[in-house]
Design an enzyme around this catalytic site. Sequence first.
Site, PDB file in Angstrom:
ATOM      1  CB  THR A  38      13.621  22.391  21.190  1.00 39.40           C
ATOM      2  OG1 THR A  38      13.661  21.820  22.481  1.00 39.40           O
ATOM      3  CG2 THR A  38      14.772  21.795  20.382  1.00 39.40           C
ATOM      4  CG  ASP A  39      13.936  23.532  26.404  1.00 43.33           C
ATOM      5  OD1 ASP A  39      13.760  22.559  25.647  1.00 43.33           O
ATOM      6  OD2 ASP A  39      13.344  23.657  27.508  1.00 43.33           O
ATOM      7  CD  GLU A  40      14.071  18.252  24.184  1.00 42.06           C
ATOM      8  OE1 GLU A  40      14.711  17.260  23.840  1.00 42.06           O
ATOM      9  OE2 GLU A  40      12.846  18.238  24.376  1.00 42.06           O
TER      10      GLU A  40
HETATM   11  P1  NAD Z   1       4.138  17.770  16.427  1.00 40.70           P
HETATM   12  O1  NAD Z   1       4.951  16.530  16.350  1.00 40.70           O
HETATM   13  O2  NAD Z   1       2.878  17.780  17.220  1.00 40.70           O
HETATM   14  O3  NAD Z   1       3.745  18.251  14.948  1.00 40.70           O
HETATM   15  C1  NAD Z   1       4.654  18.271  13.893  1.00 40.70           C
HETATM   16  C2  NAD Z   1       3.876  18.510  12.602  1.00 40.70           C
HETATM   17  O4  NAD Z   1       4.826  18.544  11.527  1.00 40.70           O
HETATM   18  C3  NAD Z   1       2.885  17.398  12.285  1.00 40.70           C
HETATM   19  O5  NAD Z   1       1.652  17.946  11.877  1.00 40.70           O
HETATM   20  C4  NAD Z   1       3.533  16.640  11.138  1.00 40.70           C
HETATM   21  O6  NAD Z   1       2.599  16.034  10.251  1.00 40.70           O
HETATM   22  C5  NAD Z   1       4.337  17.733  10.458  1.00 40.70           C
HETATM   23  N1  NAD Z   1       5.500  17.209   9.730  1.00 40.70           N
HETATM   24  C6  NAD Z   1       6.428  16.339  10.180  1.00 40.70           C
HETATM   25  N2  NAD Z   1       7.320  16.086   9.207  1.00 40.70           N
HETATM   26  C7  NAD Z   1       6.941  16.815   8.124  1.00 40.70           C
HETATM   27  C8  NAD Z   1       7.473  16.988   6.835  1.00 40.70           C
HETATM   28  N3  NAD Z   1       8.570  16.337   6.426  1.00 40.70           N
HETATM   29  N4  NAD Z   1       6.855  17.842   5.997  1.00 40.70           N
HETATM   30  C9  NAD Z   1       5.727  18.504   6.378  1.00 40.70           C
HETATM   31  N5  NAD Z   1       5.179  18.359   7.582  1.00 40.70           N
HETATM   32  C10 NAD Z   1       5.779  17.536   8.454  1.00 40.70           C
HETATM   33  O7  NAD Z   1       5.145  18.891  16.917  1.00 40.70           O
HETATM   34  P2  NAD Z   1       4.913  20.150  17.866  1.00 40.70           P
HETATM   35  O8  NAD Z   1       5.001  19.695  19.268  1.00 40.70           O
HETATM   36  O9  NAD Z   1       3.749  20.910  17.395  1.00 40.70           O
HETATM   37  O10 NAD Z   1       6.241  20.972  17.560  1.00 40.70           O
HETATM   38  C11 NAD Z   1       6.270  22.007  16.568  1.00 40.70           C
HETATM   39  C12 NAD Z   1       7.660  22.628  16.547  1.00 40.70           C
HETATM   40  O11 NAD Z   1       7.981  23.132  17.844  1.00 40.70           O
HETATM   41  C13 NAD Z   1       8.778  21.633  16.205  1.00 40.70           C
HETATM   42  O12 NAD Z   1       9.681  22.275  15.351  1.00 40.70           O
HETATM   43  C14 NAD Z   1       9.401  21.301  17.533  1.00 40.70           C
HETATM   44  O13 NAD Z   1      10.765  20.964  17.392  1.00 40.70           O
HETATM   45  C15 NAD Z   1       9.228  22.608  18.281  1.00 40.70           C
HETATM   46  N6  NAD Z   1       9.161  22.455  19.739  1.00 40.70           N
HETATM   47  C16 NAD Z   1       8.162  21.731  20.320  1.00 40.70           C
HETATM   48  C17 NAD Z   1       8.109  21.620  21.714  1.00 40.70           C
HETATM   49  C18 NAD Z   1       7.011  20.881  22.405  1.00 40.70           C
HETATM   50  O14 NAD Z   1       7.029  20.820  23.642  1.00 40.70           O
HETATM   51  N7  NAD Z   1       6.023  20.341  21.719  1.00 40.70           N
HETATM   52  C19 NAD Z   1       9.095  22.232  22.496  1.00 40.70           C
HETATM   53  C20 NAD Z   1      10.130  22.929  21.868  1.00 40.70           C
HETATM   54  C21 NAD Z   1      10.134  23.062  20.484  1.00 40.70           C
HETATM   55  P1  TYD Z   2       8.120  14.379  26.442  1.00 42.38           P
HETATM   56  O1  TYD Z   2       6.691  14.823  26.488  1.00 42.38           O
HETATM   57  O2  TYD Z   2       8.477  13.228  25.567  1.00 42.38           O
HETATM   58  O3  TYD Z   2       9.011  15.664  26.128  1.00 42.38           O
HETATM   59  P2  TYD Z   2      10.650  15.853  26.143  1.00 42.38           P
HETATM   60  O4  TYD Z   2      11.315  14.563  26.203  1.00 42.38           O
HETATM   61  O5  TYD Z   2      10.849  16.543  24.849  1.00 42.38           O
HETATM   62  O6  TYD Z   2      10.952  16.716  27.316  1.00 42.38           O
HETATM   63  O7  TYD Z   2       8.537  13.992  27.902  1.00 42.38           O
HETATM   64  C1  TYD Z   2       8.536  14.923  28.951  1.00 42.38           C
HETATM   65  C2  TYD Z   2       9.252  14.294  30.118  1.00 42.38           C
HETATM   66  O8  TYD Z   2       8.466  13.189  30.585  1.00 42.38           O
HETATM   67  C3  TYD Z   2      10.615  13.712  29.770  1.00 42.38           C
HETATM   68  O9  TYD Z   2      11.498  13.942  30.878  1.00 42.38           O
HETATM   69  C4  TYD Z   2      10.358  12.230  29.633  1.00 42.38           C
HETATM   70  C5  TYD Z   2       9.223  11.990  30.604  1.00 42.38           C
HETATM   71  N1  TYD Z   2       8.287  10.886  30.262  1.00 42.38           N
HETATM   72  C6  TYD Z   2       7.995   9.906  31.203  1.00 42.38           C
HETATM   73  O10 TYD Z   2       8.515   9.905  32.342  1.00 42.38           O
HETATM   74  N2  TYD Z   2       7.108   8.920  30.854  1.00 42.38           N
HETATM   75  C7  TYD Z   2       6.520   8.872  29.630  1.00 42.38           C
HETATM   76  O11 TYD Z   2       5.726   7.924  29.361  1.00 42.38           O
HETATM   77  C8  TYD Z   2       6.813   9.905  28.683  1.00 42.38           C
HETATM   78  C9  TYD Z   2       6.189   9.919  27.324  1.00 42.38           C
HETATM   79  C10 TYD Z   2       7.700  10.899  29.050  1.00 42.38           C
END
Ligand code: NAD
Ligand code: TYD
Length: 352
Positions: free
Chosen positions: A131-133
């Site tokens: 992640t960018d975080e």
């Molecule tokens: P998500 O939370 O929707 O899905 C995560 C999946 O991982 C789920 O299906 C869960 O059951 C599985 N999981 C969790 N713990 C597990 C374990 N111990 N063993 C096996 N499976 C397990 O997440 P996402 O949004 O699809 O994110 C996927 C990846 O992308 C993550 O690594 C996250 O850090 C990264 N990422 C996501 C975002 C975003 O905006 N969603 C942004 C940057 C990076």
């Molecule tokens: P989120 O989807 O949780 O992603 P991240 O925290 O990883 O960026 O949230 C996106 C942005 O939205 C974040 O700045 C937090 C904000 N947010 C709200 O303002 N209200 C909400 O109910 C939620 C879930 C997030």
Amino acid sequence: MKNVLVTGGAGFIGSNFVRFLLEKNQHVRIINLDALTYAGSLLNLAGVLDSARHIFVEANICDKDVIPNVLKKYDVDTIAHFAAETHVDRSILEPDPFFQTNVLGTLNLLESAKEFWAQKKMQGRFHHISTDEVYGSLAENELAFTESSTYFPRSPYSASKAASDHLVRAYFHTYNIHVTLTNCSNNYGAYQFVEKLIPFTILNALQGNSLPIYGDGKQIRDWLYVQDHCEAIYNVLERGSVGETYNIAGNNQICNLDLVQMICAMLDEFQPAQSSYASLITHVSDRFGHDRRYALDTTKIYNQLGWSPKYNIEAGLRETVQWYLQNPDWMQAAFSKMQSENWLEKNYQHRG
Ligand code: NAD
Ligand code: TYD
């Protein structure tokens, strides 16, 4: 790339990637390993579960018996590691599972892959999705992060992802495991669990509930359409240089308040209510340590692999809002899951 282990493939991005990969490359077999936590669901795999090239394994990446067996049984040559605990708000309430899965789970995968590929005398590929975080928070006028920016994670979630990134790089330098990493910005699209901002806003709006905005809502994220993300990962798997990290972003920086207003305007168009959905917007108390802005410089992946996002936020958001409107059963199932976990009480009751 022949036998690809996708971890977390029943989650949001993972399930989109499974679909993308099955279609893009007819020669791969996917072993989709997921623990089906609150965030994972077989409903996300509708249409692919019966594919002969897709095998689903319900297991935890921390399991030291199962992971080596899966690698051996399916002769895995490539790992695309998505599985993680991903919600910042959950990490603030309960950090422990983030370190179990994101750090120790990643370590178990790396160690198991190292042993298996050494026995087979082969060089596999370990791709880590991050992640960018991990880079921390930017002020409005600061330059976007590059791949060489210093790590400065500020939430338990981002600290756990930063630790996992370091581990993956350590396995490259120490053991010559062929790794690649991608750090991406906030994703959006179909199958995102309803706790996250965009689906949460759509769900609440349709139910006529308030739309909570943390603090002043001026926090900026760079939104990446999940289809663009899948294509970028595929490019890195195919042509990325071993040991390298690539930033992936949508080049769509927008603050939360503007984003929620955009969603409301689209809902007003697709499913009008008596008054505009925007009247439901409510400011609530802020997230602890809320990062103000994330932004990524994507010059490297563009220059080296020719990837750039196809979707701007307007186009991606329209498809996304329509997908949620067209999938009420999926929404209902996700909503029930969120309710069964008392998420609204845990995360919103204290915010006023
Ligand atoms: P998500 O939370 O929707 O899905 C995560 C999946 O991982 C789920 O299906 C869960 O059951 C599985 N999981 C969790 N713990 C597990 C374990 N111990 N063993 C096996 N499976 C397990 O997440 P996402 O949004 O699809 O994110 C996927 C990846 O992308 C993550 O690594 C996250 O850090 C990264 N990422 C996501 C975002 C975003 O905006 N969603 C942004 C940057 C990076
Ligand atoms: P989120 O989807 O949780 O992603 P991240 O925290 O990883 O960026 O949230 C996106 C942005 O939205 C974040 O700045 C937090 C904000 N947010 C709200 O303002 N209200 C909400 O109910 C939620 C879930 C997030």
